[in-house]
Each structure stands twice: as C-alpha cells, then as structure tokens.
Design a protein around this motif. Structure first.
Motif, short mmCIF file in Angstrom:
data_model
loop_
_atom_site.label_atom_id
_atom_site.label_comp_id
_atom_site.label_asym_id
_atom_site.label_seq_id
_atom_site.Cartn_x
_atom_site.Cartn_y
_atom_site.Cartn_z
N VAL A 206 -3.23 21.01 -1.54
CA VAL A 206 -3.80 21.66 -0.37
C VAL A 206 -4.71 20.70 0.40
CG1 VAL A 206 -5.76 22.61 -1.69
CG2 VAL A 206 -5.03 23.73 0.42
N ILE A 207 -5.33 19.75 -0.29
CA ILE A 207 -6.21 18.77 0.36
C ILE A 207 -5.42 17.95 1.37
CG2 ILE A 207 -7.71 16.77 0.03
CD1 ILE A 207 -8.17 17.76 -2.87
N GLY A 208 -4.31 17.38 0.93
CA GLY A 208 -3.49 16.55 1.81
C GLY A 208 -2.83 17.33 2.92
N VAL A 213 -2.59 18.22 8.85
CA VAL A 213 -2.64 19.10 10.03
C VAL A 213 -3.87 18.78 10.87
CG1 VAL A 213 -2.93 21.49 10.78
CG2 VAL A 213 -1.29 20.95 8.97
N GLN A 214 -5.01 18.63 10.21
CA GLN A 214 -6.27 18.44 10.94
C GLN A 214 -6.31 17.12 11.71
OE1 GLN A 214 -8.59 18.99 7.37
NE2 GLN A 214 -9.32 21.01 8.00
N ALA A 242 0.51 14.42 0.53
CA ALA A 242 1.09 14.76 1.84
C ALA A 242 1.60 13.55 2.59
CB ALA A 242 0.03 15.49 2.69
N PHE A 243 1.26 12.35 2.11
CA PHE A 243 1.58 11.13 2.87
C PHE A 243 2.44 10.13 2.10
CE2 PHE A 243 -2.54 12.77 4.30
CZ PHE A 243 -2.30 12.93 5.66
N ILE A 244 2.75 10.41 0.84
CA ILE A 244 3.49 9.46 0.02
C ILE A 244 4.82 9.09 0.64
CG2 ILE A 244 4.74 9.22 -2.18
CD1 ILE A 244 2.38 10.69 -3.51
#
Length: 391
Positions: A206-208, A213-214, A242-244
């Motif tokens: 959820v952090i990533g 989005v932000q 979220a970025f891997i």
C-alpha cells in the motif's frame, strides 16, 4: 518471483517438520483471501479508520534547497497510528489470524514499532499477545516497551545471545513451535520462510501504490529515485514494490553501517554479507563462526538484524536495486537535519535513508524527483539521540 516462495534463487521454506503444517495452513488461508474483495474491503477500512491512511506525500522544500539537486518528497509513514508502517502488515495478518480461528498472537520486535503495532491490533481484535524483544533493545526503547504493555501485551525480554532482534526472532519461533494449534506468529518483516516474505510484501505494498499515485498527481510523472532504509526490509519492499517493473526508477536501499564495516560493528547485510540459510529462507546474511549469524551493531534497534528479506537479496543479485551503508554518525546528523529543516523528527531507522540523500541529491538534476520512505517517528529515539548528540 520465479516460482512460489522464491525470488530468483532466494527464499523457500527451510524449517523443521513441526512448523510445516502451520506454514501450510497460513499459505492456504493467505491465497484463499489474497484476491477476496470482501477481505480487502475490510483491510482497507481498518487501514483508513484505525491507521489513518492514506499517508501524505510531503514535499521537503527546505531540505531540497539545502542539498541542491532534485526535489525531495517524504512518504509520511511516520503519521500512521502507533506502529508507523508496521501497522499495515499487522492489520492484514490479524485479519488472517481471525480467519484461521487463532486466539493467540506471538511476535518479535527490534526497535518496538512492530511490537507496538502488533499489541495495538491484538487489543483491537481481542487476541492475547506475547512479544519477544532483545533485552538490549528494550533498554534502548523503554517508551515502546511501556506502550506494548499498556496495550495489553506480555513483553518478554530476551537475555540470550546478543540480546537484539535476531535473538528475539529465535525465541518467538520457539514459542510458536510450542503453541502451534491456537497461535499465529505475526512476523513483522519480509523475512523467514514462505509465505511470510510474500504476505508482508503484499500488506506493505500500500505504501508504494499510494506514493505512485501521489507523485503523479503532484508532478505528473513517476519518481526518478526511491530510497528506504533496510533492516529486514519491510518498509523498503513496501515502497519498492510499485516501481520494480519500471526500470527507469532507480531503487536505493540503505543499511546500517554502524561504527565501521568491521564485523560486529555494523548490520550491512547486503553490502557485506553472503548468501545462506537464515530463519527458514535462503538469503543474504552476516555469517559468523560455523555460519551462525554474526553479532551486529546499529544505533537503530530496528536495523540490527543480521539478515534481510529474500526479495531484497534477489534485487541485489539481479542488479535491479543498489544497496549502500551509512554510519551511525551520518544517521544522527540526518535525524537532526530533518528536524531543523522541516520540523519533522524521524525515526533513527528512517534517518539512515535520509543520510544517503547527502550523497544522492547533489548529484541529481533539479527536475529529478526523489521519494524517501519516512518509515517511522523519532519520538521513540529522542532519549538515545540526546545521549549521543548532547542536544
């Protein structure tokens, strides 16, 4: 993930036969509810109403101007209720424990963030809770010990070994083996045997997702760099996940360089360790005599674990992420600098990630974007920092 339970060659489930039925039960329930919409609605409800999510992405304007280079953003996990980023995972796992019909929770903790988060959800959902904490860590973190006890947890201070997180994990595992039928081991980091690294990654992702989005809402594009401290690695894998798959985003993990890179003076697992078996998984760890985990040191109790999650080991081995170490002194200076520059007091763990900005940020262009995961609050560390700095 090349096959279930592995990240490249790292991971697996290398445990005593006595633990396998409980791990199989946990695996079954995790995958049963992994894509269950009702389960995730409840999970997200508690993240929002109890945890206070979404946490903001904060533009650190003053710190950006001080360091020069790219724009620095802080993912404010420190604003999460009680256990900062650790609460994300404890909410998910306590809901799984409910589904499995367990009545007891056992956990380990280092700096106490995971212990506080576990005690909090145990109180909220009506579970008895036992938490193992190294005696040395407990001395460093009396406020978090009090919080855990205030929330109804039984805190057992581990006097064996180095009296730190590694010893707390060993004792928590032993306790679990003796109480398997009615107890869930709520592991706090992305370490240990399958399915734990996958479960913790899932609930911390959820952090990533939020950060992605932000940053796109604020700047119209993905970050160029993401930075997080790495002990076991849960806050880092939460941001990184979220970025891997986007190779244009550079990933930086920051470990505890301690007093020096001499063995016993640090906890820089990925920069100084070797692959091997630790706590049920094949991963990088700091090897001592007879391949036993070596003693570690960090000013931060949350970073003094001698191993790391298997996905981080894979990210290192594949070259997808880079891992560096910063010293105790550099972390202390970063702790002070963020307080002075931005009016935010970070955890000593997060201060390691902030310290790396002194090397990274000046070498970036002004249009580049940097996200740092501010994984915890510094109130728990004020007494320790005061002793070292004289402030």
């Amino acid at each position: 993930m090349t096959k279930i339970g592995f990240y490249g060659e790292f991971g697996g489930q290398h445990v005593d036969e006595a633990l396998k039925p409980s791990l199989e039960e946990l695996t079954e329930f995790y995958y049963k509810y992994k894509d269950d919409s009702d389960f995730y609605k409840e999970f997200e409800y508690h993240l929002h109403t109890f945890g206070g999510r979404p946490t903001p992405l904060y533009y650190a304007k003053n710190l950006t101007e001080k360091l020069g280079g790219g724009k620095i953003f802080l993912k404010r996990e420190d604003l999460n209720h009680l256990g900062a980023h650790k609460l994300n995972n404890t909410i998910g796992q306590i809901l799984l424990a409910q589904k499995m019909g367990k009545q007891e929770i056992v956990a380990e903790t280092g700096a106490g963030q995971h212990g506080v988060a576990t005690a909090a959800v145990s109180a909220k959902f009506g579970f008895n809770c036992t938490i193992f904490m190294g005696a040395l860590d407990a001395k460093k973190q009396p406020l978090n010990v009090f919080r855990m006890e205030l929330l109804g947890a039984k805190v057992i201070k581990v006097e064996s070994g180095n009296q730190t997180l590694n010893d707390a994990v060993n004792e928590a595992l032993s306790y679990w083996v003796e109480n398997l039928e009615n107890t869930h081991y709520l592991l706090g980091s992305c370490v240990g045997p399958h399915p734990y690294p996958t479960i913790v990654r899932d609930y911390q992702s959820v952090i990533g997702r939020e950060a992605k989005v932000q940053i796109n809402e604020l700047e119209g594009k993905n970050p160029d760099h993401i930075v997080a401290c790495v002990g076991g690695g849960s806050n880092a894998i939460g941001l990184f996940s979220a970025f891997i798959d986007n190779s244009e985003v550079k990933i930086h993990g920051v470990e505890a360089g301690g007093k020096s890179l001499t063995k016993g003076d640090h906890a820089a697992t990925l920069t100084q360790g070797e692959p091997g078996m630790l706590h049920g998984a094949y991963t990088y760890y700091l090897k001592g005599e007879g391949d036993a985990p070596h003693d570690t040191h960090s000013i931060s109790s949350g970073l003094d674990y001698p191993g790391v999650g298997p996905e981080h080991s894979h990210l290192k081995a594949s070259g997808r992420a880079s891992y560096v170490a910063v010293t105790d002194q550099e972390a202390l200076e970063a702790y002070r600098d963020l307080a002075f520059c931005e009016g935010i007091v970070p955890a000593l763990e997060s201060s390691h990630a902030l310290a790396y900005l002194n090397k990274l940020a000046p070498n970036t262009d002004k249009d580049e974007l940097i996200i740092v995961n501010l994984s915890g609050r510094g109130d728990k560390d004020v007494e320790a920092v005061a002793k070292h700095t004289g402030l």
